[in-house]
Write an enzyme that holds these catalytic residues in place. Structure first.
Site, PDB file in Angstrom:
ATOM      1  N   HIS A   1       2.986  49.596  11.409  1.00  0.00           N
ATOM      2  CA  HIS A   1       3.924  50.458  10.684  1.00  0.00           C
ATOM      3  C   HIS A   1       4.693  49.699   9.603  1.00  0.00           C
ATOM      4  O   HIS A   1       5.373  50.310   8.789  1.00  0.00           O
ATOM      5  CB  HIS A   1       4.913  51.110  11.656  1.00  0.00           C
ATOM      6  CG  HIS A   1       5.976  50.174  12.131  1.00  0.00           C
ATOM      7  ND1 HIS A   1       5.734  49.166  13.031  1.00  0.00           N
ATOM      8  CD2 HIS A   1       7.282  50.083  11.802  1.00  0.00           C
ATOM      9  CE1 HIS A   1       6.843  48.488  13.247  1.00  0.00           C
ATOM     10  NE2 HIS A   1       7.811  49.023  12.512  1.00  0.00           N
TER      11      HIS A   1
ATOM     12  N   HIS B   1       8.167  49.269   5.154  1.00  0.00           N
ATOM     13  CA  HIS B   1       8.329  49.866   6.480  1.00  0.00           C
ATOM     14  C   HIS B   1       7.956  51.341   6.392  1.00  0.00           C
ATOM     15  O   HIS B   1       8.750  52.161   5.930  1.00  0.00           O
ATOM     16  CB  HIS B   1       9.773  49.692   6.955  1.00  0.00           C
ATOM     17  CG  HIS B   1       9.992  50.037   8.382  1.00  0.00           C
ATOM     18  ND1 HIS B   1      10.034  51.342   8.831  1.00  0.00           N
ATOM     19  CD2 HIS B   1      10.157  49.237   9.460  1.00  0.00           C
ATOM     20  CE1 HIS B   1      10.243  51.331  10.138  1.00  0.00           C
ATOM     21  NE2 HIS B   1      10.328  50.072  10.543  1.00  0.00           N
TER      22      HIS B   1
END
Length: 167
Positions: free
Chosen positions: A70, A85
């Site tokens: 992620h 992110h």
């Protein structure tokens, strides 16, 4: 003090980051997560993506790739340290819906595909798809210019330009 005393000047290194995603540019202060909005990890910008592809914003090296895929860390050739992110609270997805295309140590060029993700799955399972792009060594920034809120095209739109202090 030592630098001033001996006439040592800090030189600046310029860097430009292109958009790692296609979507709407969002001010970091408007990200609905205090860790990012209050710049606890560093300064930057965010994008509300309209497709699930992340490309490199700079020429550099992959220095971190979370096992959950992620988030990814890149160090530019100029020394800028960048964290991308994908989404908010996506760590809880444990990698579901994410596919990596690079590994730590890989050299990348701006526009190279880093990872892909299932945008609809993130909308379903995470808090938000907003993706912060953070300069994690913000303490080394001399100047930082951000693009005004608008649309961004991955690999094309210049998002941030900055000067890093180096000795």
């Amino acid at each position: 003090m030592f630098k001033k005393l001996f006439g040592i000047k800090e030189k600046q290194t310029e860097d430009t980051l292109v958009a790692p995603l296609t979507g709407k540019v969002v001010a970091l202060e408007d990200v609905p997560d205090p860790t990012f909005a209050q710049k606890m990890m560093g300064d930057g910008i965010a994008i509300e993506p309209i497709e699930g592809v992340v490309v490199s914003p700079v020429n550099g090296e992959i220095v971190q790739f979370f096992h959950t895929k992620h988030a990814i860390g890149i160090k530019s050739e100029a020394g800028t340290e960048i964290l991308i992110h994908v989404g908010l609270e996506t760590v809880g997805m444990k990698g579901e819906g994410f596919e990596g295309h690079v590994e730590v140590g890989d050299k990348v060029s701006a526009g190279d595909k880093l990872l892909s993700f299932d945008l609809d799955l993130i909308k379903e399972k995470a808090a938000s798809t907003i993706t912060p792009i953070i300069i994690t060594n913000s303490d080394k920034i001399e100047t930082l210019n951000k693009r005004a809120a608008t649309e961004a095209i991955k690999g094309e739109t210049a998002l941030l330009s900055l000067s890093l202090k180096t000795t």
